[in-house]
Design an enzyme around this catalytic site. Structure first.
Site, PDB file in Angstrom:
ATOM      1  N   PRO A  18     -13.221  55.155  15.117  1.00  0.00           N
ATOM      2  CA  PRO A  18     -12.063  54.493  15.730  1.00  0.00           C
ATOM      3  C   PRO A  18     -12.560  53.529  16.804  1.00  0.00           C
ATOM      4  O   PRO A  18     -13.370  53.921  17.644  1.00  0.00           O
ATOM      5  CB  PRO A  18     -11.284  55.661  16.370  1.00  0.00           C
ATOM      6  CG  PRO A  18     -12.219  56.820  16.424  1.00  0.00           C
ATOM      7  CD  PRO A  18     -13.342  56.565  15.483  1.00  0.00           C
ATOM      8  N   MET A  19     -12.121  52.278  16.728  1.00  0.00           N
ATOM      9  CA  MET A  19     -12.537  51.312  17.757  1.00  0.00           C
ATOM     10  C   MET A  19     -11.358  50.423  18.131  1.00  0.00           C
ATOM     11  O   MET A  19     -10.800  49.712  17.275  1.00  0.00           O
ATOM     12  CB  MET A  19     -13.706  50.461  17.250  1.00  0.00           C
ATOM     13  CG  MET A  19     -15.031  51.211  17.235  1.00  0.00           C
ATOM     14  SD  MET A  19     -16.418  50.157  16.758  1.00  0.00           S
ATOM     15  CE  MET A  19     -16.160  50.008  14.993  1.00  0.00           C
ATOM     16  N   GLN A  72      -5.698  58.102  14.964  1.00  0.00           N
ATOM     17  CA  GLN A  72      -6.166  58.765  16.188  1.00  0.00           C
ATOM     18  C   GLN A  72      -5.174  58.575  17.325  1.00  0.00           C
ATOM     19  O   GLN A  72      -4.725  57.455  17.587  1.00  0.00           O
ATOM     20  CB  GLN A  72      -7.525  58.195  16.623  1.00  0.00           C
ATOM     21  CG  GLN A  72      -8.121  59.002  17.769  1.00  0.00           C
ATOM     22  CD  GLN A  72      -9.356  58.378  18.389  1.00  0.00           C
ATOM     23  OE1 GLN A  72      -9.302  57.278  18.934  1.00  0.00           O
ATOM     24  NE2 GLN A  72     -10.469  59.080  18.325  1.00  0.00           N
ATOM     25  N   CYS A 102     -12.621  59.229  25.004  1.00  0.00           N
ATOM     26  CA  CYS A 102     -12.591  57.889  25.594  1.00  0.00           C
ATOM     27  C   CYS A 102     -12.969  57.952  27.074  1.00  0.00           C
ATOM     28  O   CYS A 102     -12.363  58.687  27.850  1.00  0.00           O
ATOM     29  CB  CYS A 102     -11.206  57.268  25.446  1.00  0.00           C
ATOM     30  SG  CYS A 102     -11.113  55.659  26.236  1.00  0.00           S
ATOM     31  N   LYS A 141     -12.312  64.079  17.993  1.00  0.00           N
ATOM     32  CA  LYS A 141     -13.495  63.285  18.327  1.00  0.00           C
ATOM     33  C   LYS A 141     -13.737  63.432  19.815  1.00  0.00           C
ATOM     34  O   LYS A 141     -12.818  63.249  20.624  1.00  0.00           O
ATOM     35  CB  LYS A 141     -13.279  61.811  17.977  1.00  0.00           C
ATOM     36  CG  LYS A 141     -14.457  60.941  18.372  1.00  0.00           C
ATOM     37  CD  LYS A 141     -14.363  59.587  17.691  1.00  0.00           C
ATOM     38  CE  LYS A 141     -15.540  58.714  18.075  1.00  0.00           C
ATOM     39  NZ  LYS A 141     -15.350  58.082  19.393  1.00  0.00           N
ATOM     40  N   ASN A 204     -22.232  61.050  15.855  1.00  0.00           N
ATOM     41  CA  ASN A 204     -21.848  59.692  16.232  1.00  0.00           C
ATOM     42  C   ASN A 204     -22.676  59.226  17.428  1.00  0.00           C
ATOM     43  O   ASN A 204     -23.023  60.007  18.294  1.00  0.00           O
ATOM     44  CB  ASN A 204     -20.342  59.648  16.575  1.00  0.00           C
ATOM     45  CG  ASN A 204     -19.902  58.319  17.159  1.00  0.00           C
ATOM     46  OD1 ASN A 204     -19.430  58.250  18.291  1.00  0.00           O
ATOM     47  ND2 ASN A 204     -20.067  57.249  16.414  1.00  0.00           N
ATOM     48  N   GLY A 205     -22.969  57.917  17.407  1.00  0.00           N
ATOM     49  CA  GLY A 205     -23.706  57.298  18.503  1.00  0.00           C
ATOM     50  C   GLY A 205     -25.038  56.760  18.042  1.00  0.00           C
ATOM     51  O   GLY A 205     -25.932  57.509  17.674  1.00  0.00           O
ATOM     52  N   ASP A 206     -25.131  55.422  18.007  1.00  0.00           N
ATOM     53  CA  ASP A 206     -26.393  54.728  17.711  1.00  0.00           C
ATOM     54  C   ASP A 206     -26.864  54.869  16.265  1.00  0.00           C
ATOM     55  O   ASP A 206     -28.069  54.769  16.019  1.00  0.00           O
ATOM     56  CB  ASP A 206     -27.514  55.189  18.658  1.00  0.00           C
ATOM     57  CG  ASP A 206     -27.182  54.988  20.122  1.00  0.00           C
ATOM     58  OD1 ASP A 206     -26.200  54.275  20.412  1.00  0.00           O
ATOM     59  OD2 ASP A 206     -27.903  55.536  20.976  1.00  0.00           O
ATOM     60  N   GLY A 228     -19.871  53.139  14.379  1.00  0.00           N
ATOM     61  CA  GLY A 228     -19.025  52.228  15.146  1.00  0.00           C
ATOM     62  C   GLY A 228     -19.615  50.833  15.202  1.00  0.00           C
ATOM     63  O   GLY A 228     -19.453  50.026  14.290  1.00  0.00           O
TER      64      GLY A 228
HETATM   65  C1  LIG Z   1     -15.064  48.157  20.949  1.00  0.00           C
HETATM   66  C2  LIG Z   1     -15.038  49.661  20.921  1.00  0.00           C
HETATM   67  C3  LIG Z   1     -13.819  50.317  20.923  1.00  0.00           C
HETATM   68  C4  LIG Z   1     -13.770  51.717  20.869  1.00  0.00           C
HETATM   69  N1  LIG Z   1     -12.554  52.341  20.791  1.00  0.00           N
HETATM   70  C5  LIG Z   1     -12.512  53.680  20.551  1.00  0.00           C
HETATM   71  C6  LIG Z   1     -11.273  54.335  20.259  1.00  0.00           C
HETATM   72  O1  LIG Z   1     -10.213  53.715  20.190  1.00  0.00           O
HETATM   73  N2  LIG Z   1     -11.315  55.683  20.031  1.00  0.00           N
HETATM   74  C7  LIG Z   1     -12.492  56.401  20.074  1.00  0.00           C
HETATM   75  O2  LIG Z   1     -12.479  57.613  19.825  1.00  0.00           O
HETATM   76  N3  LIG Z   1     -13.662  55.805  20.342  1.00  0.00           N
HETATM   77  C8  LIG Z   1     -13.704  54.463  20.545  1.00  0.00           C
HETATM   78  N4  LIG Z   1     -14.907  53.854  20.731  1.00  0.00           N
HETATM   79  C9  LIG Z   1     -16.150  54.656  20.633  1.00  0.00           C
HETATM   80  C10 LIG Z   1     -16.677  54.631  19.200  1.00  0.00           C
HETATM   81  O3  LIG Z   1     -15.763  55.257  18.311  1.00  0.00           O
HETATM   82  C11 LIG Z   1     -18.037  55.355  19.116  1.00  0.00           C
HETATM   83  O4  LIG Z   1     -17.866  56.686  19.554  1.00  0.00           O
HETATM   84  C12 LIG Z   1     -19.105  54.697  19.974  1.00  0.00           C
HETATM   85  O5  LIG Z   1     -19.075  53.303  19.849  1.00  0.00           O
HETATM   86  C13 LIG Z   1     -20.503  55.218  19.595  1.00  0.00           C
HETATM   87  O6  LIG Z   1     -20.794  54.976  18.239  1.00  0.00           O
HETATM   88  P1  LIG Z   1     -21.705  53.710  17.764  1.00  0.00           P
HETATM   89  O7  LIG Z   1     -23.010  53.805  18.496  1.00  0.00           O
HETATM   90  O8  LIG Z   1     -21.846  53.883  16.280  1.00  0.00           O
HETATM   91  O9  LIG Z   1     -20.971  52.481  18.145  1.00  0.00           O
HETATM   92  C14 LIG Z   1     -14.981  52.471  20.824  1.00  0.00           C
HETATM   93  C15 LIG Z   1     -16.196  51.783  20.856  1.00  0.00           C
HETATM   94  C16 LIG Z   1     -16.242  50.403  20.887  1.00  0.00           C
HETATM   95  C17 LIG Z   1     -17.579  49.709  20.881  1.00  0.00           C
END
Ligand SMILES: Cc1cc2nc3c(=O)[nH]c(=O)nc-3n(C[C@H](O)[C@H](O)[C@H](O)COP(=O)(O)O)c2cc1C
Length: 330
Positions: A18-19, A72, A102, A141, A204-206, A228
């Site tokens: 979710p982003m 979400q 968040c 999450k 999740n993460g990186d 993400g």
């Molecule tokens: C632009 C952006 C918006 C995000 N919005 C949400 C969100 O709405 N809900 C959520 O659970 N996490 C949100 N996140 C966190 C991501 O879901 C994820 O946990 C985080 O970016 C780490 O994963 P990654 O390294 O693959 O990016 C957001 C991250 C980014 C970069």
């Protein structure tokens, strides 16, 4: 086969994270086409939903072609969360996900998002009440903990499972870390290795390369990877990971024709969904990645990200194809 409740989601599913302002229907559809097994909406405020705030309600829109899709929601007030579960259910998602991760101040200060990591009892209570309030599978999450000294994710995950949570996605950072440092997958593996754990544990993460996704599967033993940032403007990331899993080799990057086609479709779907003005505006953030690595591209990028009408943006795509059609991406 990994299952979220009764929903079968693949062997080692790749989940679109979710982003906010990114994981909208057009982008989710593109990621799904490129191999995402489960997609999630951006977080939606339960308080916004129950007040029928147009902005929140619009985020409930889903396309058939993107299923399975999780919606979400976030919040910290039981009654609002329960009422929003009913509203979310009416729009027909496959999963309801709760955001307990968040880190931003305006969310945390209300005790929502990662704010709830300071009150694990409330986190469990909210989850339990929501599980009881819907027939849909409820997933969570979250992050490792509030800060480094308060990481109790193994215990937290077990408690969430015990009240009926059907899967947990864990971002390997604490709230205090925000997005700094490297994500730590060791505590996520500890959650998975807990012999009492039987629901899927997604890391999740990186996850920013096929190798990292494979590491998450083979070294950390997790059930799936939630992706993400690596997908922003690059929905092909999903197919690249899958190809690597199947063959051990890297798929060639998408050609210019594919990139322009994706950008075009992204813009068109956004316009169809939100109208010309918002569609043009909100698709802008994706172009930089779609066309990353092309020399002397500034003129075209500027036209894409400053034009207010779609005709000019589509024209820029045509010009890019004409000028750089043979460009070899590495
Ligand atoms: C632009 C952006 C918006 C995000 N919005 C949400 C969100 O709405 N809900 C959520 O659970 N996490 C949100 N996140 C966190 C991501 O879901 C994820 O946990 C985080 O970016 C780490 O994963 P990654 O390294 O693959 O990016 C957001 C991250 C980014 C970069």
């Amino acid at each position: 086969m990994v299952k979220i409740g009764d929903l079968e989601v693949g062997e080692f599913p790749l989940l679109l994270a979710p982003m906010e302002d990114v994981s909208d229907p057009p982008f989710r559809a593109l990621c799904k086409e490129q191999g995402a097994d489960v997609v999630y909406t951006e977080f939606i405020s339960s308080e916004g939903l129950i007040r029928d705030a147009a902005k929140s309600v619009m985020k409930l829109d889903i396309y058939e072609k993107e299923r399975p899709v999780g919606i979400q929601i976030f919040g910290a007030v039981l009654e609002s969360m329960l009422r929003s579960v009913e509203i979310v259910e009416a729009s027909g998602p496959d999963i309801i996900d709760i955001n307990f991760g968040c880190p931003v101040k305006k969310v945390v200060s209300k005790g929502a998002g990662a704010g709830i990591l300071k009150d694990i009892d409330l986190m469990v209570k909210l989850t339990e009440a929501m599980v009881k309030h819907t027939k849909l599978p409820v997933t969570v999450k979250t992050r490792l903990g509030w800060d480094h000294d308060s990481i109790k994710i193994v215990e937290v995950a077990e408690r969430l499972q015990d009240v009926g949570c059907k899967a947990i996605s864990i971002h390997g950072r604490t709230r205090a870390q925000m997005y700094k440092g490297d994500a730590d997958w060791v505590p996520i593996a500890e959650v998975k290795n807990n012999p009492r754990m039987h629901i899927p544990v997604f890391g999740n993460g990186d996850v920013n390369s096929p190798e990292r996704a494979m590491e998450m599967r083979d070294v950390y033993g997790l059930d799936g990877a939630m992706i993400g940032r690596a997908s922003i403007g690059y929905p092909w990331f999903f197919r690249e990971v899958k190809h690597y899993f199947e063959t051990g080799t890297h798929l060639a990057p998408p050609t210019m024709v594919e990139r322009v086609e994706a950008a075009r479709r992204h813009l068109q779907m956004s316009i169809d969904w939100k109208g010309e003005k918002l569609g043009v505006f909100e698709t802008r953030r994706h172009y930089t990645n779609y066309f990353k690595g092309i020399p002397d591209f500034k003129k075209y990028r500027m036209k894409m990200v400053t034009s207010d009408d779609s005709a000019s943006v589509f024209e820029a795509f045509d010009e890019v194809l004409e000028k750089f059609g043979d460009f070899q991406f590495v």
